[in-house]
Design a protein around this motif. Structure first.
Motif, PDB file in Angstrom:
ATOM      1  N   UNK A   1       0.842  -1.189   0.000  1.00  0.00           N
ATOM      2  CA  UNK A   1       0.000   0.000   0.000  1.00  0.00           C
ATOM      3  C   UNK A   1       0.881   1.243   0.000  1.00  0.00           C
ATOM      4  N   UNK A   2       0.526   2.209  -0.835  1.00  0.00           N
ATOM      5  CA  UNK A   2       1.352   3.398  -1.017  1.00  0.00           C
ATOM      6  C   UNK A   2       0.663   4.634  -0.455  1.00  0.00           C
ATOM      7  N   UNK A   3       1.470   5.548   0.049  1.00  0.00           N
ATOM      8  CA  UNK A   3       1.007   6.891   0.388  1.00  0.00           C
ATOM      9  C   UNK A   3       1.731   7.885  -0.505  1.00  0.00           C
ATOM     10  N   UNK A   4       0.992   8.892  -0.958  1.00  0.00           N
ATOM     11  CA  UNK A   4       1.584   9.882  -1.838  1.00  0.00           C
ATOM     12  C   UNK A   4       2.757  10.574  -1.159  1.00  0.00           C
ATOM     13  N   UNK A   5       3.822  10.780  -1.914  1.00  0.00           N
ATOM     14  CA  UNK A   5       5.029  11.495  -1.496  1.00  0.00           C
ATOM     15  C   UNK A   5       5.806  10.766  -0.399  1.00  0.00           C
ATOM     16  N   UNK A   6       5.650   9.449  -0.332  1.00  0.00           N
ATOM     17  CA  UNK A   6       6.500   8.612   0.511  1.00  0.00           C
ATOM     18  C   UNK A   6       7.250   7.637  -0.381  1.00  0.00           C
ATOM     19  N   UNK A   7       8.545   7.472  -0.131  1.00  0.00           N
ATOM     20  CA  UNK A   7       9.347   6.525  -0.904  1.00  0.00           C
ATOM     21  C   UNK A   7       9.213   5.140  -0.281  1.00  0.00           C
ATOM     22  N   UNK A   8       8.856   4.178  -1.089  1.00  0.00           N
ATOM     23  CA  UNK A   8       8.715   2.796  -0.641  1.00  0.00           C
ATOM     24  C   UNK A   8       9.776   1.938  -1.319  1.00  0.00           C
ATOM     25  N   UNK A   9      10.319   0.978  -0.571  1.00  0.00           N
ATOM     26  CA  UNK A   9      11.343   0.082  -1.094  1.00  0.00           C
ATOM     27  C   UNK A   9      10.870  -1.349  -0.911  1.00  0.00           C
ATOM     28  N   UNK A  10      10.702  -2.044  -2.028  1.00  0.00           N
ATOM     29  CA  UNK A  10      10.287  -3.447  -2.035  1.00  0.00           C
ATOM     30  C   UNK A  10      11.473  -4.243  -2.569  1.00  0.00           C
ATOM     31  N   UNK A  11      11.948  -5.230  -1.786  1.00  0.00           N
ATOM     32  CA  UNK A  11      13.193  -5.851  -2.210  1.00  0.00           C
ATOM     33  C   UNK A  11      13.262  -7.329  -1.893  1.00  0.00           C
ATOM     34  N   UNK A  12      14.273  -7.957  -2.503  1.00  0.00           N
ATOM     35  CA  UNK A  12      14.702  -9.323  -2.215  1.00  0.00           C
ATOM     36  C   UNK A  12      16.205  -9.241  -1.983  1.00  0.00           C
ATOM     37  N   UNK A  13      16.876 -10.358  -1.704  1.00  0.00           N
ATOM     38  CA  UNK A  13      18.329 -10.266  -1.490  1.00  0.00           C
ATOM     39  C   UNK A  13      19.126  -9.750  -2.681  1.00  0.00           C
ATOM     40  N   UNK A  14      18.580  -9.819  -3.906  1.00  0.00           N
ATOM     41  CA  UNK A  14      19.384  -9.400  -5.069  1.00  0.00           C
ATOM     42  C   UNK A  14      18.763  -8.297  -5.908  1.00  0.00           C
ATOM     43  N   UNK A  15      17.483  -8.061  -5.804  1.00  0.00           N
ATOM     44  CA  UNK A  15      16.849  -6.998  -6.591  1.00  0.00           C
ATOM     45  C   UNK A  15      15.915  -6.191  -5.701  1.00  0.00           C
ATOM     46  N   UNK A  16      15.637  -4.966  -6.119  1.00  0.00           N
ATOM     47  CA  UNK A  16      14.749  -4.104  -5.347  1.00  0.00           C
ATOM     48  C   UNK A  16      13.985  -3.160  -6.261  1.00  0.00           C
ATOM     49  N   UNK A  17      12.902  -2.603  -5.722  1.00  0.00           N
ATOM     50  CA  UNK A  17      12.061  -1.670  -6.465  1.00  0.00           C
ATOM     51  C   UNK A  17      11.760  -0.473  -5.573  1.00  0.00           C
ATOM     52  N   UNK A  18      12.146   0.713  -6.037  1.00  0.00           N
ATOM     53  CA  UNK A  18      11.772   1.964  -5.381  1.00  0.00           C
ATOM     54  C   UNK A  18      10.509   2.490  -6.032  1.00  0.00           C
ATOM     55  N   UNK A  19       9.540   2.933  -5.214  1.00  0.00           N
ATOM     56  CA  UNK A  19       8.269   3.431  -5.732  1.00  0.00           C
ATOM     57  C   UNK A  19       7.945   4.766  -5.069  1.00  0.00           C
ATOM     58  N   UNK A  20       7.490   5.706  -5.882  1.00  0.00           N
ATOM     59  CA  UNK A  20       7.123   7.028  -5.367  1.00  0.00           C
ATOM     60  C   UNK A  20       5.971   7.569  -6.200  1.00  0.00           C
ATOM     61  N   UNK A  21       4.960   8.136  -5.514  1.00  0.00           N
ATOM     62  CA  UNK A  21       3.848   8.789  -6.191  1.00  0.00           C
ATOM     63  C   UNK A  21       3.756  10.232  -5.735  1.00  0.00           C
ATOM     64  N   UNK A  22       3.601  11.132  -6.681  1.00  0.00           N
ATOM     65  CA  UNK A  22       3.425  12.557  -6.380  1.00  0.00           C
ATOM     66  C   UNK A  22       2.087  12.993  -6.971  1.00  0.00           C
ATOM     67  N   UNK A  23       1.163  13.428  -6.095  1.00  0.00           N
ATOM     68  CA  UNK A  23      -0.121  13.911  -6.599  1.00  0.00           C
ATOM     69  C   UNK A  23       0.059  15.297  -7.184  1.00  0.00           C
ATOM     70  N   UNK A  24      -0.492  15.491  -8.381  1.00  0.00           N
ATOM     71  CA  UNK A  24      -0.358  16.759  -9.090  1.00  0.00           C
ATOM     72  C   UNK A  24      -1.665  17.533  -8.927  1.00  0.00           C
ATOM     73  N   UNK A  25      -1.569  18.666  -8.248  1.00  0.00           N
ATOM     74  CA  UNK A  25      -2.741  19.500  -7.990  1.00  0.00           C
ATOM     75  C   UNK A  25      -2.753  20.690  -8.938  1.00  0.00           C
ATOM     76  N   UNK A  26      -3.950  21.105  -9.333  1.00  0.00           N
ATOM     77  CA  UNK A  26      -4.077  22.310 -10.148  1.00  0.00           C
ATOM     78  C   UNK A  26      -3.795  23.533  -9.277  1.00  0.00           C
ATOM     79  N   UNK A  27      -2.927  24.395  -9.738  1.00  0.00           N
ATOM     80  CA  UNK A  27      -2.589  25.592  -8.983  1.00  0.00           C
ATOM     81  C   UNK A  27      -3.732  26.586  -9.071  1.00  0.00           C
ATOM     82  N   UNK A  28      -4.096  27.143  -7.935  1.00  0.00           N
ATOM     83  CA  UNK A  28      -5.158  28.134  -7.918  1.00  0.00           C
ATOM     84  C   UNK A  28      -6.525  27.533  -8.082  1.00  0.00           C
TER      85      UNK A  28
END
Length: 221
Positions: free
Chosen positions: A194-221
């Motif tokens: 489960x992901x939260x916006x603007x938090x870096x998550x690391x999913x890994x095994x002993x030899x490979x890993x996956x970094x995941x990041x989500x940034x919500x894009x808001x309309x300015x104004x």
């Protein structure tokens, strides 16, 4: 005088066409920078990396694992050919524009990791979004098996929160098996996070890993 009027009209028409084309080109940029932005719009960032360790030192025993076949996904996130050329069905942004770009630099400078893929793209993930699996094929090319050492798929869904399902295999050529077997599984990743916006998550095994990041894009104004 009539010829001059025709040339003037042609010049004005060309100016109008140029302005229209410029507007069309600028629309995707404006959507990403705060203009006409849809609801639940995010920049998704996924980085796949390999730990630079000797596979023989890995204590995790995969020989007894039941390997469920992963059907190739229809959509490609990051698929390399034998020469390392990347194909994708996503509109990827340059790696330097990713929030994870600084993490990529640190990992590579450490000498302990090798970054295999860095994919970032913009997409709307509304509630109850059911994403299509995205194909991944990267890492070392294994000629005996005609495939890369890291392969599998990654799926993004959204319920109340965003979820990322990672299913990746890390293979090597089995050079001692009798009779010869082309591939031996080193490790794998089978995890939904489960992901939260603007938090870096690391999913890994002993030899490979996956970094995941989500940034919500808001309309300015």
């Amino acid at each position: 005088m009539q010829a001059r009027n025709v040339n003037l009209k042609s010049f004005v028409a060309r100016l109008a066409l140029t302005a229209a084309l410029s507007l069309l080109i600028a629309l995707p940029v404006a959507a990403q920078s705060g203009g006409n932005i849809p609801d639940d719009y995010y920049r998704a960032e996924i980085v796949i990396l390999e730990r630079l360790v000797d596979p023989d030192t890995i204590t995790e025993q995969m020989a007894g694992k039941t390997i469920e076949p992963l059907e190739p996904a229809k959509l490609r996130m990051w698929v390399e050919d034998a020469n390392g050329n990347v194909s994708t069905d996503l509109r990827l942004v340059p790696t330097g524009e990713l929030h994870l770009s600084s993490a990529i630099d640190r990992l590579e400078r450490s000498g302990k990791y090798r970054v295999l893929a860095s994919a970032g793209w913009y997409e709307a993930f509304p509630p109850d979004y059911q994403g299509e699996p995205l194909q991944v094929e990267t890492g070392e090319w294994l000629p005996a098996a005609r495939q890369h050492s890291v392969e599998g798929r990654i799926t993004i869904d959204r319920q109340r929160f965003l979820h990322v399902d990672v299913q990746l295999n890390h293979w090597q050529v089995d050079e001692v098996a009798m009779p010869p077997a082309p591939l031996e599984l080193i490790t794998w990743i089978r995890e939904t996070r489960r992901m939260r916006s603007e938090e870096i998550h690391f999913i890994d095994s002993p030899t490979i890993g996956v970094l995941v990041f989500f940034k919500k894009i808001e309309a300015e104004g």
